[in-house]
Design a protein around this motif. Sequence first.
Motif, PDB file in Angstrom:
ATOM      1  N   LYS A 111      15.002   6.294  -3.277  1.00 12.78           N
ATOM      2  CA  LYS A 111      13.805   6.724  -2.649  1.00 12.78           C
ATOM      3  C   LYS A 111      12.670   5.538  -2.623  1.00 12.78           C
ATOM      4  CE  LYS A 111      10.278  10.463  -2.796  1.00 12.78           C
ATOM      5  NZ  LYS A 111      10.116  11.673  -3.621  1.00 12.78           N
ATOM      6  N   LYS A 112      12.259   5.508  -1.545  1.00 10.54           N
ATOM      7  CA  LYS A 112      11.099   4.173  -1.087  1.00 10.54           C
ATOM      8  C   LYS A 112      10.001   4.916  -0.637  1.00 10.54           C
ATOM      9  CE  LYS A 112      14.876   1.347  -0.667  1.00 10.54           C
ATOM     10  NZ  LYS A 112      14.905  -0.142  -1.141  1.00 10.54           N
ATOM     11  N   LEU A 113       8.986   3.897  -0.858  1.00 11.65           N
ATOM     12  CA  LEU A 113       7.678   4.287  -0.102  1.00 11.65           C
ATOM     13  C   LEU A 113       7.458   3.245   0.760  1.00 11.65           C
ATOM     14  CD1 LEU A 113       4.803   5.362  -0.026  1.00 11.65           C
ATOM     15  CD2 LEU A 113       4.110   3.975  -2.033  1.00 11.65           C
ATOM     16  N   ALA A 114       7.389   3.550   1.905  1.00 11.23           N
ATOM     17  CA  ALA A 114       7.042   2.660   3.265  1.00 11.23           C
ATOM     18  C   ALA A 114       5.423   2.670   3.685  1.00 11.23           C
ATOM     19  CB  ALA A 114       8.057   2.802   4.172  1.00 11.23           C
ATOM     20  N   LEU A 115       5.251   1.358   4.084  1.00 10.31           N
ATOM     21  CA  LEU A 115       3.583   1.549   4.639  1.00 10.31           C
ATOM     22  C   LEU A 115       3.725   0.715   5.895  1.00 10.31           C
ATOM     23  CD1 LEU A 115       3.190   1.347   1.407  1.00 10.31           C
ATOM     24  CD2 LEU A 115       1.031   1.175   1.801  1.00 10.31           C
ATOM     25  N   GLY A 116       3.104   1.068   7.075  1.00  6.55           N
ATOM     26  CA  GLY A 116       2.994   0.328   8.321  1.00  6.55           C
ATOM     27  C   GLY A 116       1.563   0.302   8.922  1.00  6.55           C
ATOM     28  N   LEU A 117       1.186  -0.981   9.270  1.00  6.12           N
ATOM     29  CA  LEU A 117       0.009  -1.456   9.694  1.00  6.12           C
ATOM     30  C   LEU A 117      -0.114  -1.899  11.175  1.00  6.12           C
ATOM     31  CD1 LEU A 117      -2.255  -3.134   7.115  1.00  6.12           C
ATOM     32  CD2 LEU A 117      -2.653  -0.682   8.027  1.00  6.12           C
ATOM     33  N   PHE A 118      -0.737  -1.296  12.098  1.00  7.91           N
ATOM     34  CA  PHE A 118      -0.870  -1.941  13.404  1.00  7.91           C
ATOM     35  C   PHE A 118      -2.167  -1.656  14.054  1.00  7.91           C
ATOM     36  CE2 PHE A 118      -0.351  -2.141  18.066  1.00  7.91           C
ATOM     37  CZ  PHE A 118       0.398  -3.263  18.259  1.00  7.91           C
ATOM     38  N   GLY A 119      -2.782  -2.585  14.849  1.00  6.11           N
ATOM     39  CA  GLY A 119      -3.937  -2.479  15.476  1.00  6.11           C
ATOM     40  C   GLY A 119      -5.026  -2.743  14.813  1.00  6.11           C
TER      41      GLY A 119
ATOM     42  N   VAL B  43       3.380  -5.984  13.614  1.00  7.08           N
ATOM     43  CA  VAL B  43       3.508  -4.849  12.986  1.00  7.08           C
ATOM     44  C   VAL B  43       3.607  -5.402  11.359  1.00  7.08           C
ATOM     45  CG1 VAL B  43       4.777  -3.059  12.223  1.00  7.08           C
ATOM     46  CG2 VAL B  43       4.462  -3.594  14.601  1.00  7.08           C
ATOM     47  N   PHE B  44       2.766  -5.011  10.274  1.00 11.09           N
ATOM     48  CA  PHE B  44       2.630  -5.277   9.120  1.00 11.09           C
ATOM     49  C   PHE B  44       3.338  -4.071   8.170  1.00 11.09           C
ATOM     50  CE2 PHE B  44      -0.672  -7.398  11.124  1.00 11.09           C
ATOM     51  CZ  PHE B  44      -0.676  -8.701  10.986  1.00 11.09           C
ATOM     52  N   TYR B  45       4.269  -4.532   7.761  1.00 15.35           N
ATOM     53  CA  TYR B  45       5.364  -3.408   6.943  1.00 15.35           C
ATOM     54  C   TYR B  45       5.494  -3.731   5.425  1.00 15.35           C
ATOM     55  CZ  TYR B  45       9.244  -0.520   6.140  1.00 15.35           C
ATOM     56  OH  TYR B  45      10.172   0.373   5.480  1.00 15.35           O
ATOM     57  N   ALA B  46       5.411  -2.939   4.692  1.00 12.78           N
ATOM     58  CA  ALA B  46       5.745  -2.987   3.298  1.00 12.78           C
ATOM     59  C   ALA B  46       6.848  -1.922   2.839  1.00 12.78           C
ATOM     60  CB  ALA B  46       4.637  -2.809   2.234  1.00 12.78           C
ATOM     61  N   GLU B  47       7.835  -2.167   2.009  1.00 15.02           N
ATOM     62  CA  GLU B  47       8.793  -1.118   1.505  1.00 15.02           C
ATOM     63  C   GLU B  47       8.827  -1.407   0.003  1.00 15.02           C
ATOM     64  OE1 GLU B  47      11.821   0.165   4.282  1.00 15.02           O
ATOM     65  OE2 GLU B  47      13.389  -0.347   2.563  1.00 15.02           O
ATOM     66  N   LEU B  48       8.169  -0.197  -0.800  1.00 15.21           N
ATOM     67  CA  LEU B  48       8.402  -0.464  -2.279  1.00 15.21           C
ATOM     68  C   LEU B  48       9.410   0.557  -2.656  1.00 15.21           C
ATOM     69  CD1 LEU B  48       4.455  -0.017  -2.761  1.00 15.21           C
ATOM     70  CD2 LEU B  48       5.627  -2.095  -2.469  1.00 15.21           C
ATOM     71  N   GLU B  49      10.046  -0.144  -4.052  1.00 15.20           N
ATOM     72  CA  GLU B  49      11.153   0.685  -4.667  1.00 15.20           C
ATOM     73  C   GLU B  49      10.429   1.663  -5.636  1.00 15.20           C
ATOM     74  OE1 GLU B  49      14.212   0.020  -4.287  1.00 15.20           O
ATOM     75  OE2 GLU B  49      14.029  -1.933  -2.704  1.00 15.20           O
ATOM     76  N   TRP B  50      10.503   2.859  -5.074  1.00 19.35           N
ATOM     77  CA  TRP B  50       9.879   3.812  -5.631  1.00 19.35           C
ATOM     78  C   TRP B  50      10.490   4.348  -6.845  1.00 19.35           C
ATOM     79  CZ3 TRP B  50       5.133   5.945  -6.072  1.00 19.35           C
ATOM     80  CH2 TRP B  50       5.068   7.130  -6.578  1.00 19.35           C
ATOM     81  N   GLU B  51      11.785   4.583  -6.795  1.00 21.24           N
ATOM     82  CA  GLU B  51      12.350   4.891  -8.149  1.00 21.24           C
ATOM     83  C   GLU B  51      12.190   4.017  -9.402  1.00 21.24           C
ATOM     84  OE1 GLU B  51      16.391   5.983  -7.275  1.00 21.24           O
ATOM     85  OE2 GLU B  51      16.054   7.535  -5.772  1.00 21.24           O
ATOM     86  N   LYS B  52      12.178   2.817  -9.025  1.00 18.56           N
ATOM     87  CA  LYS B  52      11.814   1.756 -10.047  1.00 18.56           C
ATOM     88  C   LYS B  52      10.307   1.793 -10.517  1.00 18.56           C
ATOM     89  CE  LYS B  52      15.122  -1.962  -8.762  1.00 18.56           C
ATOM     90  NZ  LYS B  52      15.540  -3.422  -8.344  1.00 18.56           N
ATOM     91  N   LEU B  53       9.584   1.998  -9.704  1.00 18.36           N
ATOM     92  CA  LEU B  53       8.065   2.344  -9.941  1.00 18.36           C
ATOM     93  C   LEU B  53       7.981   3.419 -10.849  1.00 18.36           C
ATOM     94  CD1 LEU B  53       6.413   1.616  -6.628  1.00 18.36           C
ATOM     95  CD2 LEU B  53       6.362  -0.089  -8.559  1.00 18.36           C
ATOM     96  N   VAL B  54       8.746   4.726 -10.464  1.00 11.43           N
ATOM     97  CA  VAL B  54       8.690   5.929 -11.240  1.00 11.43           C
ATOM     98  C   VAL B  54       9.146   5.379 -12.576  1.00 11.43           C
ATOM     99  CG1 VAL B  54       9.519   7.979 -11.517  1.00 11.43           C
ATOM    100  CG2 VAL B  54       8.533   7.617  -9.369  1.00 11.43           C
ATOM    101  N   GLU B  55      10.486   4.821 -12.641  1.00 15.32           N
ATOM    102  CA  GLU B  55      10.845   4.589 -14.079  1.00 15.32           C
ATOM    103  C   GLU B  55      10.000   3.680 -14.763  1.00 15.32           C
ATOM    104  OE1 GLU B  55      14.784   2.174 -15.867  1.00 15.32           O
ATOM    105  OE2 GLU B  55      14.374   2.212 -13.719  1.00 15.32           O
TER     106      GLU B  55
END
Length: 806
Positions: free
Chosen positions: A600-608, A685-697
Amino acid sequence: MKISYNWLSNYIKTDLSVEKIAATLTDTGLEVEDIKEIESVKGSLKGVVVGEVLKCEKHPDADKLHLTEVDLGHGEIVQIVCGAPNVKAGQKVSVATIGTTLYPKNGEPFKIKKSKIRGKESFGMICAEDELGLGDNHDGIIVLNQKLKAGTPLSEVYSVSKDYCIEIGLTPNRTDAMSHYGVARDLYAALRSRKIPAELKPFSVENFDPDEKKGNPISVEIKNAQLCPRYSGVYLKNIELKPSPDWLQNYLKTIGLSPINNAVDITNYILHSYGQPLHAFDADKIKGQKIKVGTVPEGTKFTTLDGVERTLSDFELLIKDGEDTPMCIAGVYGGKESGVSSSTKNIFLESAYFNPVSIRKTSKKEGLNTDSSFRYERGIDPNTTVPALKKACELFKELANATVVGEIIDEYPEPVKNQNAILRYHKIDQILGKRIHRDQIKGILNLLEFTIISDTNDVLDLIVPAYRVDVTREIDIIEEIARIYGYNHIDIPEKFTFAYENKNQFDEEFLENSIANQLKYNGFHEVMNNSLTSKREEKNNYVELLNPLSSDLAVMRQSLVYGILQNIAFNINRNQKELKFFEFGKVYFKTPNGNYSENKKLALGLFGNYQENNWIFPNNQSTFYHLKGIVKQLLKGFRLNTDEKPLKSNLFREGIELVTGDHTFGKLGIIQSQLSRESGIKGDVFYAELEWEKLVEFASKKKTYKLAEVPKFPGSNRDLALLVNKEVKYLDLYKVAFETEKKVLKSVNLFDVYEGKNLPEGKKSYALNFFLQDENKTLTDRDIDKTMNKLLEKFSSQFNAELRNS
């Protein structure tokens, strides 16, 4: 799915308006998404009447115009200037009166006004066929039957009809409602259960009788009863192919179908009336006067109606003739050689029940999705095959002067068994939170055509109708009762009671909701994208679908980025300027040993724009540092301190990894320009993808905190603006910096990248921040300058870097 209101009225009689019918259908789970008024002739010929030309003479000032006097009935005689060459005194004609809006066949609508044409007043318009939208002819005006009375509305002459198209957002499991009769059956149950008068007109074909009693010329053999449990057919001879009558054409047009001829239209009528697909073969092309239903050898070639030669697989079910020549892909698509043509005189009409799984596999393999396959692959009523054929025969006799030869063939070696089920009254009360009277429950079940075998000890023993393939469990029956009873009639209790249980456990759902709320407060919108996508690279670690819907949905996704890019592109095309999206979702991989993994991941995207432009911030564009700030803010909530490492990735043009020790918790940066362009996005486009399962752990662990002594000596920050070649990466500078100075250099951060005006060709600018600190003493300006000079010399010698002056 589209339903014609007039067509529906053939099966259910009710005084409700179309709006109230739509509301009732929505309340029962058949959600009505739209209602459109449909006219067989645009404008319904309103304001157009029959007129009698009393007088016709040449216009005094125009050679090609006529000056006429026309009786519009009721003693109204008007003067009309007409340019048609065929207008004559004594004719009955169609007249558009003043104020009428006409909708020409080829052109824009226009309104009839009192006018002067070459100095003579004109009080209307004598119309041609195309001007009224009745056809394409513009050679002259329409000359009507002399027996018609002046003043008669033209809508009565041409039997103009008005209908409503009811568009239902049908869920895939409700095959029982994929027809007008199915919708009428559901509507009837809902209305009667609410004591609203309604009458369901039964589907009856008791009067069917073949014209010739001799045997059917065509025989049928089912080779694979598992794939084809039931196959029925009838022979019709001497059919006359011609256009269908207006009533049938209007029904089909209302639901978006184009009338072809009476034979095709009848099969479409049966399909959309009763949900039973039919297929017509040219009987004279069936070799050996025999039909075989079975599979063919792998690699068999077959040309379908669309002219495409297809290579068949050995699991596909085919309709073959007596010489085993394929004629049709069963339940999916007809063949080019055996179909009905303009020269067809005799047909064999097929009505069958095919195995849903088999039809679905064939449909997806061949890439063919038809009205027939859509129903077959979801499961139709096996008991409708013969009644539908009989109804079709009645129509062929009426509309095509066909002769029915012999009895209907019905091969049904292993009849489909009815589904039995039990229903406990207390379970209904528990699920719905309301006690419905037991007699009302049984009444609803009877209206839904469930057979009650017994009612003992608070338990009903039921037989489920064969057409309800979606009802297999007790909870399904409870849902049926709830939707017919009406969800709006189930009261919300005045108070809720619950037992509080104190669980000293980590709650991942609460954490996810907290992060989602934090992002929403920062202006982000949550999105949910399809986990299915297309292959983007030739890799072996994709999780592939066995029977994909299409090549665009053939594998499970390995990153959330493509969905976020589609969301951004979609919104750009709708002139949205401030785009901030986030998504919680899983990615899927096939491991080298053949197993599968999902994370499971958490993705964020920014534009404009980062926020709406205003007088203080007239050009507030999103940047990498806006995204980095949001990510850092999220990680701070986890009490997680991370280091930044430059990132090399095909996904990012520039990027960093967020690490703690050997663990990577996420990556962020600027998406590669080519990837953005492929998605139809112009700009960064500015993008981030976080390791959600590691953050939860990390969050779930009970942490022990070590206290560290506050540094006795202060640190210092220094910035460098370096001009480097475009191919130089931040990662390269980062590594060299720590190789050059290991004692006092504590961190290196990139805070600006610039490419553009005022820079030499092939160059870009990096702005770097260096934090220096000595644990044993306060650094002097001399110490700091010495370190910075050493770093600058190294950057210069290794990367040809130089300080940027402006």
